[in-house]
Design a protein around this motif. Structure first.
Motif, mmCIF file in Angstrom:
data_model
loop_
_atom_site.group_PDB
_atom_site.id
_atom_site.type_symbol
_atom_site.label_atom_id
_atom_site.label_comp_id
_atom_site.label_asym_id
_atom_site.label_seq_id
_atom_site.Cartn_x
_atom_site.Cartn_y
_atom_site.Cartn_z
ATOM 1 N N TYR A 97 -18.935 -16.853 46.397
ATOM 2 C CA TYR A 97 -18.622 -16.162 45.145
ATOM 3 C C TYR A 97 -19.571 -16.630 44.038
ATOM 4 O O TYR A 97 -20.170 -17.705 44.102
ATOM 5 N N THR A 100 -18.846 -23.541 49.670
ATOM 6 C CA THR A 100 -17.704 -22.651 49.826
ATOM 7 C C THR A 100 -17.510 -22.339 51.307
ATOM 8 O O THR A 100 -18.296 -22.753 52.162
ATOM 9 N N HIS A 104 -20.335 -16.537 39.575
ATOM 10 C CA HIS A 104 -19.845 -16.295 38.213
ATOM 11 C C HIS A 104 -20.998 -15.771 37.352
ATOM 12 O O HIS A 104 -22.088 -16.334 37.350
ATOM 13 N N LEU A 157 -11.510 -15.435 51.475
ATOM 14 C CA LEU A 157 -12.524 -15.591 50.437
ATOM 15 C C LEU A 157 -13.695 -16.393 50.980
ATOM 16 O O LEU A 157 -13.522 -17.407 51.650
ATOM 17 N N TYR A 202 -21.740 -20.498 43.487
ATOM 18 C CA TYR A 202 -20.963 -21.659 43.905
ATOM 19 C C TYR A 202 -21.373 -22.111 45.312
ATOM 20 O O TYR A 202 -21.524 -21.298 46.225
ATOM 21 N N THR A 253 -28.462 -10.494 42.903
ATOM 22 C CA THR A 253 -27.600 -10.235 41.746
ATOM 23 C C THR A 253 -28.440 -9.970 40.500
ATOM 24 O O THR A 253 -28.170 -9.029 39.740
#
Length: 218
Positions: free
Chosen positions: A196, A177, A198, A193, A174, A119
């Motif tokens: 993920y 999950t 943020h 899902l 996160y 990312t």
């Protein structure tokens, strides 16, 4: 008188001849009976030999049956062992899956770092080196101070000599999950899902807050 004298010997001769014929017939009968007895004895011997062969084959068949039964017991034992091993392997796999769900990861990789690095690299707007630096997501930093460091401070503090590293963004990847099922060979867990992230669009977040800082050096 003469007639009587002649007839008596003739009668005796006739009786003698008749007795000889009888003896000959008896001898023939005895010969036939002996031949039949020899034939019957030979047949009996052959029959006994066939019985002995049959008994031998029967014993061999019984031996093979016993061996087959022993083999069956061995196979049943091996099958039982295989079932036990399979049960243990299934339990081990289930335990591994549980560990994956609870994120007890191997020391050889950490896909949170991989997600953050990917990312941060995608965020870059110019050439250079991208780093995803871990940040404690808590009300205290690693030195025990009340206010956690910002990503700006973390990136600047780790700059190598002769280079300048700056913060370009902050992330929260996160944990704990849902881990989706593998879909290399089929479409599984579609529409569910999973992992993920943020993105903060800034580097000044404190507390919890970012858990990765995107640092770039040129």
């Amino acid at each position: 008188m003469l007639t009587a004298v002649v007839l008596v010997p003739l009668l005796l001769l006739s009786n003698t001849l008749a007795q000889d014929d009888t003896i000959s017939e008896i001898q023939k009968t005895i010969y036939v009976l002996e031949h039949r007895m020899n034939t019957a004895e030979s047949s009996l011997v052959k029959a006994l030999e066939r019985v002995a062969v049959t008994e031998s084959k029967l014993q061999q068949a019984e031996t093979k049956l016993v061996q087959a039964d022993v083999k069956r017991v061995q196979l049943e034992s091996e099958l039982k062992d295989m079932k036990n091993v399979g049960t243990k392997n299934f339990a081990a796999i289930a335990g591994l899956a549980q560990k994956q769900v609870t994120h007890h990861k191997s020391d050889y990789y950490n896909f949170y770092d991989e997600i953050a690095t990917s990312t941060c690299t995608a965020i870059m707007t110019s050439g250079g080196w991208s780093y995803a630096v871990r940040r404690d997501c808590s009300r205290k930093d690693f030195q025990g101070r009340k206010n956690a460091n910002t990503c700006t401070n973390i990136c600047n503090a780790g700059s190598p000599a002769g280079s300048k590293r700056k913060c370009i963004d902050a992330l929260h990847v996160y944990k704990n999950t849902r881990i989706l099922a593998p879909n290399a060979d089929s479409y599984t867990d579609s529409g569910k899902l999973g992992l993920y992230v943020h993105r903060y669009f800034g580097c000044g977040g404190v507390f919890c807050g970012p858990n990765y800082c995107c640092c770039q050096s040129n």
